[in-house]
Enzyme design. Structure first.
Site, PDB file in Angstrom:
ATOM      1  N   CYS A 200       0.856  -1.172   0.000  1.00  0.00           N
ATOM      2  CA  CYS A 200       0.000   0.000   0.000  1.00  0.00           C
ATOM      3  C   CYS A 200       0.903   1.236   0.000  1.00  0.00           C
ATOM      4  O   CYS A 200       1.970   1.255   0.604  1.00  0.00           O
ATOM      5  CB  CYS A 200      -0.935   0.087   1.189  1.00  0.00           C
ATOM      6  SG  CYS A 200      -2.087  -1.272   1.284  1.00  0.00           S
TER       7      CYS A 200
ATOM      8  N   ARG B  47       3.769  -0.578  -4.921  1.00  0.00           N
ATOM      9  CA  ARG B  47       3.437  -1.066  -3.578  1.00  0.00           C
ATOM     10  C   ARG B  47       2.098  -1.797  -3.537  1.00  0.00           C
ATOM     11  O   ARG B  47       1.703  -2.309  -2.480  1.00  0.00           O
ATOM     12  CB  ARG B  47       3.412   0.104  -2.601  1.00  0.00           C
ATOM     13  CG  ARG B  47       4.762   0.796  -2.464  1.00  0.00           C
ATOM     14  CD  ARG B  47       4.656   2.032  -1.629  1.00  0.00           C
ATOM     15  NE  ARG B  47       4.566   1.736  -0.226  1.00  0.00           N
ATOM     16  CZ  ARG B  47       5.579   1.726   0.624  1.00  0.00           C
ATOM     17  NH1 ARG B  47       6.790   1.997   0.188  1.00  0.00           N
ATOM     18  NH2 ARG B  47       5.402   1.457   1.893  1.00  0.00           N
TER      19      ARG B  47
ATOM     20  N   TRP C 298      -2.708  -2.807  -1.666  1.00  0.00           N
ATOM     21  CA  TRP C 298      -2.477  -4.243  -1.798  1.00  0.00           C
ATOM     22  C   TRP C 298      -3.326  -4.872  -0.703  1.00  0.00           C
ATOM     23  O   TRP C 298      -3.098  -4.638   0.481  1.00  0.00           O
ATOM     24  CB  TRP C 298      -1.004  -4.580  -1.607  1.00  0.00           C
ATOM     25  CG  TRP C 298      -0.719  -6.036  -1.842  1.00  0.00           C
ATOM     26  CD1 TRP C 298      -0.505  -6.653  -3.040  1.00  0.00           C
ATOM     27  CD2 TRP C 298      -0.622  -7.062  -0.842  1.00  0.00           C
ATOM     28  NE1 TRP C 298      -0.287  -7.989  -2.852  1.00  0.00           N
ATOM     29  CE2 TRP C 298      -0.346  -8.281  -1.521  1.00  0.00           C
ATOM     30  CE3 TRP C 298      -0.737  -7.081   0.544  1.00  0.00           C
ATOM     31  CZ2 TRP C 298      -0.190  -9.481  -0.847  1.00  0.00           C
ATOM     32  CZ3 TRP C 298      -0.583  -8.295   1.205  1.00  0.00           C
ATOM     33  CH2 TRP C 298      -0.307  -9.478   0.510  1.00  0.00           C
TER      34      TRP C 298
ATOM     35  N   ASN D  71      -1.506   2.156   5.636  1.00  0.00           N
ATOM     36  CA  ASN D  71      -0.567   1.135   5.192  1.00  0.00           C
ATOM     37  C   ASN D  71      -0.221   0.316   6.425  1.00  0.00           C
ATOM     38  O   ASN D  71       0.111   0.897   7.461  1.00  0.00           O
ATOM     39  CB  ASN D  71       0.680   1.836   4.625  1.00  0.00           C
ATOM     40  CG  ASN D  71       1.762   0.878   4.187  1.00  0.00           C
ATOM     41  OD1 ASN D  71       1.485  -0.296   3.951  1.00  0.00           O
ATOM     42  ND2 ASN D  71       2.979   1.375   4.079  1.00  0.00           N
ATOM     43  N   GLY D  72      -0.331  -1.007   6.343  1.00  0.00           N
ATOM     44  CA  GLY D  72      -0.006  -1.829   7.510  1.00  0.00           C
ATOM     45  C   GLY D  72      -1.208  -2.629   7.955  1.00  0.00           C
ATOM     46  O   GLY D  72      -2.174  -2.792   7.209  1.00  0.00           O
TER      47      GLY D  72
ATOM     48  N   GLU E 258      14.943 -19.954  -7.759  1.00  0.00           N
ATOM     49  CA  GLU E 258      14.625 -18.649  -8.334  1.00  0.00           C
ATOM     50  C   GLU E 258      13.916 -18.822  -9.693  1.00  0.00           C
ATOM     51  O   GLU E 258      12.976 -18.092 -10.007  1.00  0.00           O
ATOM     52  CB  GLU E 258      15.910 -17.816  -8.473  1.00  0.00           C
ATOM     53  CG  GLU E 258      15.758 -16.475  -9.150  1.00  0.00           C
ATOM     54  CD  GLU E 258      14.799 -15.509  -8.452  1.00  0.00           C
ATOM     55  OE1 GLU E 258      14.341 -15.788  -7.332  1.00  0.00           O
ATOM     56  OE2 GLU E 258      14.492 -14.472  -9.063  1.00  0.00           O
TER      57      GLU E 258
ATOM     58  N   LYS F 128      10.264 -17.331 -10.440  1.00  0.00           N
ATOM     59  CA  LYS F 128      10.035 -16.379 -11.538  1.00  0.00           C
ATOM     60  C   LYS F 128       8.916 -16.888 -12.433  1.00  0.00           C
ATOM     61  O   LYS F 128       8.041 -16.142 -12.832  1.00  0.00           O
ATOM     62  CB  LYS F 128      11.342 -16.241 -12.331  1.00  0.00           C
ATOM     63  CG  LYS F 128      11.770 -14.908 -12.765  1.00  0.00           C
ATOM     64  CD  LYS F 128      12.236 -13.884 -11.787  1.00  0.00           C
ATOM     65  CE  LYS F 128      11.515 -13.687 -10.526  1.00  0.00           C
ATOM     66  NZ  LYS F 128      12.176 -12.913  -9.518  1.00  0.00           N
TER      67      LYS F 128
ATOM     68  N   GLU G 297       5.480 -16.492 -10.597  1.00  0.00           N
ATOM     69  CA  GLU G 297       4.934 -15.143 -10.417  1.00  0.00           C
ATOM     70  C   GLU G 297       4.625 -14.467 -11.741  1.00  0.00           C
ATOM     71  O   GLU G 297       3.713 -13.651 -11.804  1.00  0.00           O
ATOM     72  CB  GLU G 297       5.776 -14.272  -9.478  1.00  0.00           C
ATOM     73  CG  GLU G 297       7.192 -14.070  -9.823  1.00  0.00           C
ATOM     74  CD  GLU G 297       7.943 -13.231  -8.777  1.00  0.00           C
ATOM     75  OE1 GLU G 297       7.344 -12.690  -7.841  1.00  0.00           O
ATOM     76  OE2 GLU G 297       9.175 -13.110  -8.922  1.00  0.00           O
TER      77      GLU G 297
ATOM     78  N   HIS H  12      13.700 -38.307  -3.699  1.00  0.00           N
ATOM     79  CA  HIS H  12      13.123 -38.496  -2.363  1.00  0.00           C
ATOM     80  C   HIS H  12      11.653 -38.109  -2.318  1.00  0.00           C
ATOM     81  O   HIS H  12      11.109 -37.876  -1.248  1.00  0.00           O
ATOM     82  CB  HIS H  12      13.922 -37.695  -1.330  1.00  0.00           C
ATOM     83  CG  HIS H  12      15.328 -38.184  -1.182  1.00  0.00           C
ATOM     84  ND1 HIS H  12      15.650 -39.354  -0.524  1.00  0.00           N
ATOM     85  CD2 HIS H  12      16.499 -37.685  -1.656  1.00  0.00           C
ATOM     86  CE1 HIS H  12      16.954 -39.551  -0.588  1.00  0.00           C
ATOM     87  NE2 HIS H  12      17.491 -38.550  -1.277  1.00  0.00           N
TER      88      HIS H  12
ATOM     89  N   LYS I 215       5.476  -4.938  -4.956  1.00  0.00           N
ATOM     90  CA  LYS I 215       6.941  -4.915  -4.982  1.00  0.00           C
ATOM     91  C   LYS I 215       7.525  -4.793  -3.578  1.00  0.00           C
ATOM     92  O   LYS I 215       8.594  -5.298  -3.296  1.00  0.00           O
ATOM     93  CB  LYS I 215       7.403  -3.738  -5.850  1.00  0.00           C
ATOM     94  CG  LYS I 215       8.892  -3.651  -6.018  1.00  0.00           C
ATOM     95  CD  LYS I 215       9.306  -4.077  -7.397  1.00  0.00           C
ATOM     96  CE  LYS I 215      10.799  -4.237  -7.539  1.00  0.00           C
ATOM     97  NZ  LYS I 215      11.168  -5.569  -8.001  1.00  0.00           N
TER      98      LYS I 215
HETATM   99  O1  M6R Z   1      12.244  -5.948  -1.251  1.00  0.00           O
HETATM  100  P1  M6R Z   1      12.681  -7.321  -0.908  1.00  0.00           P
HETATM  101  O2  M6R Z   1      13.895  -7.764  -1.622  1.00  0.00           O
HETATM  102  O3  M6R Z   1      12.820  -7.521   0.587  1.00  0.00           O
HETATM  103  O4  M6R Z   1      11.492  -8.263  -1.353  1.00  0.00           O
HETATM  104  C1  M6R Z   1      11.509  -9.620  -1.060  1.00  0.00           C
HETATM  105  C2  M6R Z   1      10.469 -10.351  -1.870  1.00  0.00           C
HETATM  106  O5  M6R Z   1       9.205  -9.842  -1.591  1.00  0.00           O
HETATM  107  C3  M6R Z   1      10.730 -10.241  -3.367  1.00  0.00           C
HETATM  108  O6  M6R Z   1      11.988 -10.719  -3.714  1.00  0.00           O
HETATM  109  C4  M6R Z   1       9.656 -11.018  -4.137  1.00  0.00           C
HETATM  110  O7  M6R Z   1       9.828 -12.388  -3.936  1.00  0.00           O
HETATM  111  C5  M6R Z   1       9.688 -10.670  -5.624  1.00  0.00           C
HETATM  112  N1  M6R Z   1       8.350 -10.703  -6.124  1.00  0.00           N
HETATM  113  C6  M6R Z   1      10.510 -11.593  -6.420  1.00  0.00           C
HETATM  114  O8  M6R Z   1      10.405 -11.402  -7.782  1.00  0.00           O
END
Ligand code: M6R
Length: 625
Positions: A2, A27, A74, A100-101, A498, A502, A505, A521, A620
């Protein structure tokens, strides 16, 4: 998550609020709204969905106001619809707040308010705050005191913006374990969760610290602690060069940011390591100089401090956690110190076993991730040495640790992290070399050789990006998959994680990453001819074993894909599709192997018509726990 904004001045408020919200859309983009005072009356305009929806609404209504607050959401409590969009009003419709929060005790407060005759119209935790202020204001007739009274009843971490038609010449802001900045110019005052939004208007910034309330007029700001004491703080001047937020001809920010990686690596490496013969320099003198940055940063830990370290704890979330896992391998290899990597949210409610001989490293692109901040703050409180790696030297993270390494990525607009990941990994290489030189755990010759190889990585990255068209064609063969499995060993296990993150998401295809040796396993049960298995494999200590694990997948008829180096004949015989990279030493390979996986996820998501830069449900900056 937010974003909060505010404006008070002589210009039209709506365009300023909109432009500020645009800078904060990273945000959250579930809904957006503004509350303005128009002809002496409070008006709230809000719309579910992206900011563009609010923009259309504002265009059609064309409100005339010089004061207002705004919000981009958000969703935490309540689905993303118009009703739950901020701002939220009190019963009288004369006061509005943005938030926010999380208000942790909102259910009890809501119950109490309803019993006392308040009508609440949303499912949010936010709305109770407007009604609490309303009750307090009715008693005291003093809005500042009413806000203070209301926040005294709240549990949780939050930031608030408040506007009331009773006091149209003032805005109020509250910060409790979040970030808020007030920008001051001669004609106006600005409020935002992130100074990026304010810096487009003024470079005179006053940051709210913890548990503070700001009373803002067009020409001034007064700060108060929650117990009503006046707080004195001078605004700081920051470099307010506007951030360049431009796709520069690329279809998406994500693709642009993937392509920026060689440049980012050169910038980040070049800032701290000028030449293979030179030491890594993290000193404060070498540290500052960012846009919207009023902090000077660097690493003040000395060789004596490094000698005391008997354990390193890395805390992070998401992609930053994966960078932390890469960091573990590098630090253990070069410094010989045991390293643990923890998902920051898993550090809550648990005994944190750190001592004065532990170095806790928090990795966070935004520097605002609540879980990561909580973990490093707790570690510091228990006496651990601390260090942060972030892309935002003006973030909360910079306030909670005296040692900060900054990745030189510029703003990462796309919600999915790409360039900041490689820059975080680069910082781990630099940190490990810096510590290893100090601890003498590598010879000067090896240190020089490693530094030279690290500095050569950007050119290798360029070679991969030049193969983009081939990677696209090969990736799209798998665009209809419902599940994908990513595997790797050692330094490339985090890259498998990773790669899977990726893909999930960006394309919403289910994907899992595993240590290649773990496949047998359990996960191997999901394999059949419909499931692509992507193996990250480079020559080195775990090459043969990774190849054997790939054979196990092949024996189950899985679709066999690899990220492998040019000229790898064994890989050519084992895999149906190879996303190739130039030959690279295993130790540096994560910086390269991740790139074909970023591109694979991008091309599949784009082919499927997904919202590549703003994937559904994500934000983000994740500022809630
Ligand atoms: O701002 P930060 O690096 O602390 O954020 C951590 C995660 O929220 C961030 O890496 C998230 O997983 C991204 N969507 C990855 O693409």
């Amino acid at each position: 998550m937010c974003g909060i904004v505010g404006y008070l001045g002589s210009s039209q408020a709506a365009p300023v609020l909109l432009s500020s919200l645009r800078a904060l859309e990273y945000r959250g983009y579930d809904s957006a709204g503004v509350a303005i005072i128009e002809n002496g009356r409070l008006a709230v305009l809000k719309a579910a969905g992206k900011l563009a929806n609010l923009e259309s609404l504002l265009e059609s209504k064309n409100p005339q106001a010089t004061v207002g607050i705004g919000h981009t959401r958000w969703a935490t409590h309540g689905v993303p619809n118009d009703q739950n969009a901020h701002p939220h009003m009190d019963c009288s419709g004369t006061l509005a707040i943005v938030h926010n929060g999380i208000i942790e005790n909102y259910q009890a407060l809501r119950q109490e308010l309803m019993e006392n005759g308040h009508t609440l119209s949303s499912d949010t935790d936010t709305e109770v705050v407007a009604h609490l202020i309303e009750d307090e204001f009715r008693t005291t007739g003093d809005l500042l005191a009413a806000i203070r009274g209301a926040v005294g009843r709240l549990k949780g971490a939050y930031a608030l913006g408040v506007v009331s038609q009773q006091l149209p010449e003032k805005l109020y802001a509250v910060n409790h374990h979040y970030s808020l900045a007030v920008g001051l110019s001669d004609q106006a005052s600005y409020l935002a969760s992130d100074s990026v939004a304010v810096c487009q208007y003024t470079n005179r910034i006053l940051r709210l610290e913890q548990s503070e309330i700001a009373e803002i007029t067009a020409s001034d700001v007064k700060l108060y602690s929650f117990d009503g004491q006046a707080v004195s703080r001078t605004p700081v001047m920051v470099d307010s060069n506007p951030f360049v937020i431009d796709k520069q001809g690329y279809k998406h920010f994500l693709l642009k940011e993937i392509h920026e990686q060689p440049l980012i690596m050169r910038q980040t490496l070049g800032k701290y390591l000028k030449h293979p013969e030179k030491p890594v320099d993290f000193s404060a003198a070498n540290g500052s100089g960012h846009h919207c940055d009023d902090t000077s940063y660097g690493v003040s830990l000395t060789a004596d401090d490094f000698k005391k370290i008997d354990r390193i704890l890395i805390v992070a979330c998401g992609t930053a956690y994966h960078a932390g896992l890469v960091g573990k391998y590098i630090l253990e290899e070069l410094c010989g110190i045991p390293v643990e990597v923890e998902i920051a949210s898993e550090m809550r409610g648990r005994k944190l076993l750190v001592t004065g001989n532990t170095l806790t490293i928090a990795v966070s692109q935004s520097g605002e991730t609540a879980d990561t901040l909580a973990a490093i703050t707790e570690a510091a409180a228990r006496g651990s040495m601390t260090l942060g790696i972030t892309n935002r030297p003006d973030s909360h993270l910079a306030l909670v640790t005296p040692n900060l390494i900054v990745t030189e990525c510029g703003i990462e607009v796309s919600v999915a992290a790409t360039k900041t990941f490689v820059a975080q990994c680069a910082c781990f290489y630099l940190l490990a070399l810096h510590m290893a030189d100090a601890l003498k755990t590598v010879t000067p010759e090896r240190s020089r050789d490693l530094k030279a190889k690290l500095l050569a990585v950007p050119a290798l990255m360029e070679q991969i990006l030049a193969r983009e068209d081939t990677i696209r064609l090969k990736s799209l063969r798998h665009a209809e998959a419902h599940d994908m499995v990513f595997v790797g060993r050692g330094l490339n296990y985090p890259i498998a994680l990773e790669g899977a993150l990726k893909l999930k998401e960006l394309s919403y295809i289910h994907a899992s990453g595993y240590a290649a040796g773990e496949l047998k396993h359990g996960p191997i049960a999901v394999l059949d001819h419909l499931v692509p298995v992507i193996t990250v494999i480079v020559p080195g200590a775990v090459y043969e074993k990774t190849l054997s694990n790939a054979q196990e997948a092949r024996a189950r008829n899985a679709q066999m894909i690899a990220v492998a180096v040019d000229g790898d004949e064994q890989a050519r015989k084992t895999f149906d599709t190879i996303l190739s990279i130039p030959p690279v030493e295993e130790f540096f390979s994560p910086l390269l192997t991740v790139i074909p996986l970023q591109l694979l996820s991008y091309f599949i998501a784009d082919y499927l018509g997904k919202d590549v830069d703003q994937p559904r449900n994500l934000a983000k900056s994740v500022t809630v726990e």
